[in-house]
Scaffold this motif. Structure first.
Motif, PDB file in Angstrom:
ATOM      1  N   THR A 402       0.831  -1.203   0.000  1.00 27.01           N
ATOM      2  CA  THR A 402       0.000   0.000   0.000  1.00 27.01           C
ATOM      3  C   THR A 402       0.870   1.260   0.000  1.00 27.01           C
ATOM      4  O   THR A 402       2.095   1.196   0.204  1.00 27.01           O
ATOM      5  CB  THR A 402      -0.910   0.030   1.230  1.00 27.01           C
ATOM      6  N   ALA A 403       0.214   2.401  -0.175  1.00 30.50           N
ATOM      7  CA  ALA A 403       0.940   3.673  -0.125  1.00 30.50           C
ATOM      8  C   ALA A 403       1.553   3.900   1.253  1.00 30.50           C
ATOM      9  O   ALA A 403       2.678   4.406   1.370  1.00 30.50           O
ATOM     10  CB  ALA A 403      -0.004   4.825  -0.486  1.00 30.50           C
ATOM     11  N   CYS A 406       4.641   1.930   1.415  1.00 31.63           N
ATOM     12  CA  CYS A 406       5.690   2.602   0.641  1.00 31.63           C
ATOM     13  C   CYS A 406       6.313   3.733   1.449  1.00 31.63           C
ATOM     14  O   CYS A 406       7.534   3.931   1.439  1.00 31.63           O
ATOM     15  CB  CYS A 406       5.122   3.161  -0.662  1.00 31.63           C
ATOM     16  N   SER A 407       5.468   4.461   2.156  1.00 32.04           N
ATOM     17  CA  SER A 407       5.951   5.557   2.999  1.00 32.04           C
ATOM     18  C   SER A 407       6.962   5.040   4.023  1.00 32.04           C
ATOM     19  O   SER A 407       8.040   5.621   4.204  1.00 32.04           O
ATOM     20  CB  SER A 407       4.756   6.208   3.714  1.00 32.04           C
ATOM     21  N   LEU A 418      -0.137  11.785   3.280  1.00 28.08           N
ATOM     22  CA  LEU A 418      -0.064  11.224   1.934  1.00 28.08           C
ATOM     23  C   LEU A 418      -1.109  11.857   1.030  1.00 28.08           C
ATOM     24  O   LEU A 418      -2.112  12.400   1.499  1.00 28.08           O
ATOM     25  CB  LEU A 418      -0.305   9.713   1.976  1.00 28.08           C
ATOM     26  N   GLU A 422      -4.696   6.682  -3.659  1.00 27.23           N
ATOM     27  CA  GLU A 422      -3.742   5.600  -3.381  1.00 27.23           C
ATOM     28  C   GLU A 422      -2.719   5.424  -4.489  1.00 27.23           C
ATOM     29  O   GLU A 422      -1.507   5.326  -4.236  1.00 27.23           O
ATOM     30  CB  GLU A 422      -4.510   4.297  -3.151  1.00 27.23           C
ATOM     31  N   SER A 423      -3.153   5.383  -5.752  1.00 21.25           N
ATOM     32  CA  SER A 423      -2.228   5.128  -6.856  1.00 21.25           C
ATOM     33  C   SER A 423      -1.265   6.297  -7.055  1.00 21.25           C
ATOM     34  O   SER A 423      -0.079   6.092  -7.348  1.00 21.25           O
ATOM     35  CB  SER A 423      -2.991   4.840  -8.149  1.00 21.25           C
ATOM     36  N   ALA A 425      -0.306   8.372  -4.666  1.00 19.52           N
ATOM     37  CA  ALA A 425       0.604   8.337  -3.516  1.00 19.52           C
ATOM     38  C   ALA A 425       1.701   7.291  -3.723  1.00 19.52           C
ATOM     39  O   ALA A 425       2.884   7.560  -3.451  1.00 19.52           O
ATOM     40  CB  ALA A 425      -0.177   8.039  -2.240  1.00 19.52           C
ATOM     41  N   LYS A 426       1.338   6.121  -4.210  1.00 19.97           N
ATOM     42  CA  LYS A 426       2.339   5.073  -4.449  1.00 19.97           C
ATOM     43  C   LYS A 426       3.344   5.515  -5.502  1.00 19.97           C
ATOM     44  O   LYS A 426       4.557   5.271  -5.379  1.00 19.97           O
ATOM     45  CB  LYS A 426       1.644   3.767  -4.872  1.00 19.97           C
ATOM     46  N   LYS A 427       2.865   6.162  -6.554  1.00 19.56           N
ATOM     47  CA  LYS A 427       3.763   6.678  -7.595  1.00 19.56           C
ATOM     48  C   LYS A 427       4.732   7.700  -6.999  1.00 19.56           C
ATOM     49  O   LYS A 427       5.928   7.696  -7.305  1.00 19.56           O
ATOM     50  CB  LYS A 427       2.946   7.316  -8.718  1.00 19.56           C
ATOM     51  N   GLN A 428       4.222   8.571  -6.142  1.00 18.82           N
ATOM     52  CA  GLN A 428       5.067   9.604  -5.542  1.00 18.82           C
ATOM     53  C   GLN A 428       6.156   9.010  -4.666  1.00 18.82           C
ATOM     54  O   GLN A 428       7.308   9.458  -4.695  1.00 18.82           O
ATOM     55  CB  GLN A 428       4.192  10.578  -4.742  1.00 18.82           C
ATOM     56  N   PHE A 429       5.824   7.978  -3.901  1.00 22.44           N
ATOM     57  CA  PHE A 429       6.851   7.343  -3.074  1.00 22.44           C
ATOM     58  C   PHE A 429       7.848   6.565  -3.931  1.00 22.44           C
ATOM     59  O   PHE A 429       9.024   6.464  -3.582  1.00 22.44           O
ATOM     60  CB  PHE A 429       6.214   6.445  -2.019  1.00 22.44           C
TER      61      PHE A 429
END
Length: 449
Positions: A402-403, A406-407, A418, A422-423, A425-429
């Protein structure tokens, strides 16, 4: 009784380092992976530059308020003219796509690759005491080495002593294998310009179960030591990495019809197949890359070739494997349906166990990696794979990354807000820099400055 490490974690770094000890500008700021450790070490951000609006949204909600409303938003780096004076440090994660395989290795032919020249322009103009820049390991690869050395010389030509190193985030306390090039420059006229040394790896290591909430209940597994004869039939594959012990079972399972390690799950392991069908599949697996059968990295094999390898083979047996969606026919030859490694099987590439000390590199595009929510242990490869299928795969005892995961895998603090999507946020991490690595690299630098 709390350990020294636990006590240290309780003390905010802001209380250990004085406020406004140095100033910095945050280029390619993203969501603030550089800013968090620099502020913890006493730094004051004077300005930031970013063009991704979703990243700016997250950056602003975490760092900007009435207390720092004088901070400058620089915008597009290619259009920056006015720049803060007397800045101590410039940092940034320069866009990495031009230097990666995913970005087709276009280097300076990619407009994003040319952004390095804007970085050099701004460093030359402002002459900070030092800088830290981060990029993918591909920047320093043999393919890009000429361009990389050119960049280093450009920094040297504008009055900086420059050092670089390939740093793995895992070595600085997060359970993620993430190798990145870090470039540190110190202005030549400073007394200690030549003395900077990159930090040594920290001693403490974390497992996935130490930071991922859903698996914190999993007890550590004491692994059985095994001989290479048991694990590899006496021949250790040269492709094994630092996270795969030669005397222990792997901490992850990989779903692939193109490999055959002791924790590899094949498509024929997941459905009902006969012993003969498994023999056929393994024969194709072992022979498809042999140059005598073609120039590709993996070649479809004809019935005639397979008949030579398995004298009892009947063509209808191959047709049954086609019907089971394990094989496909290409120009009257047979190849695996799952013929691309990273695609995995049934949309799964790897499942990491809670006991694992690392997960593979998080990326902006995402991976087909998962985390098991229960632990298993065994004293031989056959039992290990059987337990995995029975206790983890079949009952779906695994979770997506999950995001929030990832954090934590990037070392972001709990207070960080965040992106609500969700998607995104995951891309950003996946694009972010690992905070613990920046923290240790900067600690060494501010000691000199």
């Amino acid at each position: 009784m709390k350990t020294l490490k636990e006590k240290q974690i309780e003390i905010p770094l802001q209380n250990l380092y004085p406020k406004n000890k140095f100033s910095f500008v945050d280029l390619f700021s993203g969501i603030g992976g550089f800013r968090i450790p620099l502020e913890e070490l006493g730094g004051k951000c004077l300005a930031y530059s970013e063009i991704d609006q979703q990243a700016i949204k997250v950056y602003r909600q975490n760092f900007l308020n009435y207390l720092n409303d004088d901070e400058i938003e620089l915008g597009d780096i290619t259009k920056i003219d006015s720049f803060p004076s007397n800045v101590d440090l410039i940092v940034g994660g320069v866009p990495c796509q031009p230097w990666s395989v995913a970005g087709k290795l276009k280097g300076f032919d990619d407009p994003r690759g040319k952004l390095w020249f804007d970085v050099i322009r701004l460093v030359n103009k402002s002459q900070p005491k030092a800088f830290i820049f981060e990029n993918v390991r591909g920047l320093a690869s043999p393919t890009n080495r000429e361009s990389f050395e050119y960049l280093l010389k450009q920094f040297e030509s504008i009055n900086y002593c420059v050092k670089w190193k390939l740093i793995n985030s895992y070595d600085f306390g997060v359970p993620q294998s993430r190798e990145r090039v870090f470039i540190v420059g110190i202005r030549n006229d400073l007394e200690n310009a030549l003395e900077y040394q990159f930090p040594e790896p920290v001693k403490y290591k974390q497992k996935l179960s130490d930071i991922i909430d859903e698996i914190k209940h999993c007890q550590p597994i004491k692994k059985v030591k095994l001989s290479s004869d048991i694990l590899f039939n006496g021949q250790i594959p040269p492709s094994r990495n630092r996270f795969q012990k030669d005397d222990e079972l792997n901490d992850f399972f990989i779903f692939s019809d193109l490999r055959n390690g002791h924790t590899t799950i094949h498509s024929w392991d997941l459905i009902k197949t006969t012993e003969k069908e498994r023999l056929i599949c393994l024969t194709i697996l072992k022979n498809r890359r042999k140059k005598i059968y073609g120039g590709k990295d993996g070649n479809p094999l004809s019935y005639e070739i397979l008949k030579e390898l398995i004298p009892t083979l009947k063509e209808e047996e191959l047709r049954i494997l086609v019907d089971k969606n394990i094989l496909k026919i290409i120009d009257n030859k047979y190849e695996f349906v799952n013929s691309k490694n990273s695609s995995g099987i049934n949309n799964i590439y790897r499942i990491f166990l809670p006991n694992s000390e690392m997960i593979c590199t998080l990326t902006a595009t995402g991976t087909k990696d998962f985390i098991a929510t229960v632990s298993i242990s065994a004293d031989n490869p056959q039992e290990y794979k059987k337990l995995f299928l029975e206790k983890i795969y079949k009952p779906r005892k695994f979770k997506p990354i999950t995001a929030i995961d990832c954090s934590k895998l990037q070392g972001f603090p709990d207070w960080f807000k965040l992106h609500e999507n969700e998607s995104i946020a995951k891309k950003q991490f996946g694009n972010a820099v690992s905070i613990p690595a920046v923290l240790e690299i900067t600690k060494q630098l501010i000691k000199l400055l």
